[in-house]
Design an enzyme around this catalytic site. Structure first.
Site, short mmCIF file in Angstrom:
data_model
loop_
_atom_site.label_atom_id
_atom_site.label_comp_id
_atom_site.label_asym_id
_atom_site.label_seq_id
_atom_site.Cartn_x
_atom_site.Cartn_y
_atom_site.Cartn_z
CG ASP A 149 -3.65 8.53 7.59
OD1 ASP A 149 -3.55 7.46 7.71
OD2 ASP A 149 -3.75 9.16 6.43
CD GLU A 174 -3.27 -0.49 2.32
OE1 GLU A 174 -4.24 -1.14 2.23
OE2 GLU A 174 -2.68 0.24 3.29
#
EC number: 4.2.1.20
Length: 265
Positions: free
Chosen positions: A59, A48
């Site tokens: 995040d 990824e």
């Protein structure tokens, strides 16, 4: 059969897919390329790549800072696509998934992005801030070039949402095993097991589990119930910690990747 489908279907019984995450351009695109090579050598089946974005709201602090560093260096979506194209010159077996936010893709244009991603041989795209109900146009563009559109599923996802995801998701499902942002703590494997059973009843796709996997022990525990184990924050932390020592960066990332991969295969 797509590269992602091949990876999930051809893995030996009892072995699980290892999916490490790194942010493209963090510490430089050349370093990212080297990290990708190291990850493959140490068991990565899928990589990824985080597409740098100025406001990475989903995040946690570690990965958010990696976005900041890459954005400060001027790394954008086109650079990430070029990086994947370079990687493909020597590797046509490891799947590449772009993980990022909607704004850069919208600015690029859905069909133009899909075409460019296909030209670079990207295998999947995960847009963390795109509601599935609004994904039809992007889905159509990606379907045209046989790129999977991957979605997040959380502990709070309703049955109604799961039923809808069953109609639009492809590749695999990214299951968020914790409430919170990337890098969070307190992984409850029993809760993950129970929820994965629920997801599998509604969605016929492999499931990768991410968030909260800190070491080989937690990776192995999760792998009993998941099809793939996804690890990001600790790898990104190594990139930050050893930003000025490339050899140590590569060595630590490689060692940790091997530890996780060995535990689940």
């Amino acid at each position: 059969m797509s590269r992602l489908s091949t990876i999930f279907t051809q893995l030996p019984v009892g072995k699980k897919v290892f999916i490490p995450f790194i942010t493209a351009g963090d510490s430089g695109l050349d370093n990212t390329f080297e990290l990708m090579q190291v990850l493959v050598k140490n068991g990565a089946d899928v990589i990824e790549l985080g597409v740098p974005f100025s406001d990475p709201i989903a995040d946690g602090p570690i990965i958010a800072k990696s976005h900041e560093r890459a954005v400060a260096d001027g790394v954008g979506l086109c650079d990430v696509l070029s990086l994947v194209k370079k990687f493909r010159q020597s590797n046509d077996t490891t799947a590449i998934v772009l993980m990022g936010y909607l704004n850069p893709i919208e600015a690029f244009g859905y069909q133009a992005f899909a075409n460019a991603a296909s030209e670079s041989a990207v295998d999947g795209v995960l847009v963390v801030d795109m509601p599935p109900e609004e994904a039809h146009d992007l889905k159509r563009s990606l379907d045209d070039v046989n790129i999977d559109l991957i979605f997040l599923v959380a502990l709070t996802t309703t049955d109604e949402r799961l039923a809808f995801l069953a109609t639009i998701a492809s590749g695999f499902i990214y299951f968020i095993s914790l409430k919170g942002v990337t890098g969070a703590e307190h992984l409850d494997v029993d809760l993950v097991k129970m929820y994965l059973l629920r997801v599998r009843k509604m969605i016929n796709l492999p499931i990768g589990v991410g968030f909260g996997i800190k070491n080989a022990k937690s990776a192995k525990a999760v792998s009993k119930y998941a099809d793939a184990v996804i690890v990001g924050s600790l790898l990104v932390a190594f990139v930050e910690q050893y930003a000025n020592d490339r050899n140590k960066m590569l060595a630590n990332v490689g060692y940790f990747a091997d530890e996780i991969s060995t535990a689940i295969k």
